[in-house]
Design a protein around this motif. Structure first.
Motif, PDB file in Angstrom:
ATOM      1  N   ALA A 134      74.427  16.750  93.859  1.00 22.43           N
ATOM      2  CA  ALA A 134      74.272  17.148  95.253  1.00 22.43           C
ATOM      3  C   ALA A 134      74.869  18.538  95.458  1.00 22.43           C
ATOM      4  N   THR A 135      76.049  18.761  94.872  1.00 26.92           N
ATOM      5  CA  THR A 135      76.727  20.055  94.895  1.00 26.92           C
ATOM      6  C   THR A 135      77.488  20.171  93.578  1.00 26.92           C
ATOM      7  N   GLU A 136      78.152  21.288  93.355  1.00 24.45           N
ATOM      8  CA  GLU A 136      78.948  21.426  92.134  1.00 24.45           C
ATOM      9  C   GLU A 136      80.154  20.491  92.145  1.00 24.45           C
ATOM     10  N   HIS A 137      80.460  19.902  93.308  1.00 28.80           N
ATOM     11  CA  HIS A 137      81.610  19.019  93.450  1.00 28.80           C
ATOM     12  C   HIS A 137      81.231  17.545  93.526  1.00 28.80           C
ATOM     13  N   PHE A 138      79.938  17.230  93.411  1.00 25.41           N
ATOM     14  CA  PHE A 138      79.524  15.830  93.589  1.00 25.41           C
ATOM     15  C   PHE A 138      78.219  15.543  92.857  1.00 25.41           C
ATOM     16  N   ALA A 139      78.239  14.463  92.082  1.00 28.39           N
ATOM     17  CA  ALA A 139      77.034  13.996  91.391  1.00 28.39           C
ATOM     18  C   ALA A 139      77.047  12.471  91.358  1.00 28.39           C
ATOM     19  N   GLU A 140      75.858  11.902  91.213  1.00 25.96           N
ATOM     20  CA  GLU A 140      75.728  10.456  91.091  1.00 25.96           C
ATOM     21  C   GLU A 140      74.948  10.109  89.839  1.00 25.96           C
ATOM     22  N   LEU A 141      75.373   9.027  89.193  1.00 27.22           N
ATOM     23  CA  LEU A 141      74.646   8.463  88.063  1.00 27.22           C
ATOM     24  C   LEU A 141      74.146   7.104  88.521  1.00 27.22           C
TER      25      LEU A 141
END
Length: 121
Positions: free
Chosen positions: A31-38
């Motif tokens: 979503a941003t460089e500070h947040f991702a989802e697996l």
């Protein structure tokens, strides 16, 4: 109510996301460089940087400080997965073992020290 995800706060989002992409075999949705989802079939693992913590409540979460939760994933064959990841995992807590309740389990730590359990029923 519907369960949405487990979120891990880390000081190094890219490193932790790369680790989980490898062990889960799924790409992250950033979503941003500070947040991702697996996203897996059964659950979503969210990885967030320390910069996101103040958005909820300053000081409410600290990276690499978990000593009570185990992130668990059901896999088809624990022994096969262990062989595939053997040269990648650096902190195996307990190699494949059959638990008293019948699950076959592989327990290891991610780069931040969080416990991860891969199990087969």
């Amino acid at each position: 109510m519907q369960f949405a995800s487990v979120r891990i706060i880390t000081a190094d989002v890219a490193r932790l996301v790369a680790f989980y992409e490898r062990v889960l075999g799924v790409p992250a949705a950033w979503a941003t460089e500070h947040f991702a989802e697996l996203r897996t079939d059964g659950a979503t693992l969210a990885i967030a940087g320390t910069a996101t913590v103040p958005m909820f409540a300053p000081g409410s979460a600290r990276p690499a400080a978990n000593a009570s939760a185990i992130v668990e994933f059901q896999v088809d064959d624990v022994d096969r997965v262990h062989k595939e990841l053997d040269d990648f995992l650096t902190d195996v807590v307990n190699g494949p073992a059959t638990m008293p309740w019948g699950n076959r389990s592989l327990l290891f730590r991610d780069p931040d020290g969080n416990l991860v359990n891969f199990f087969t029923r």
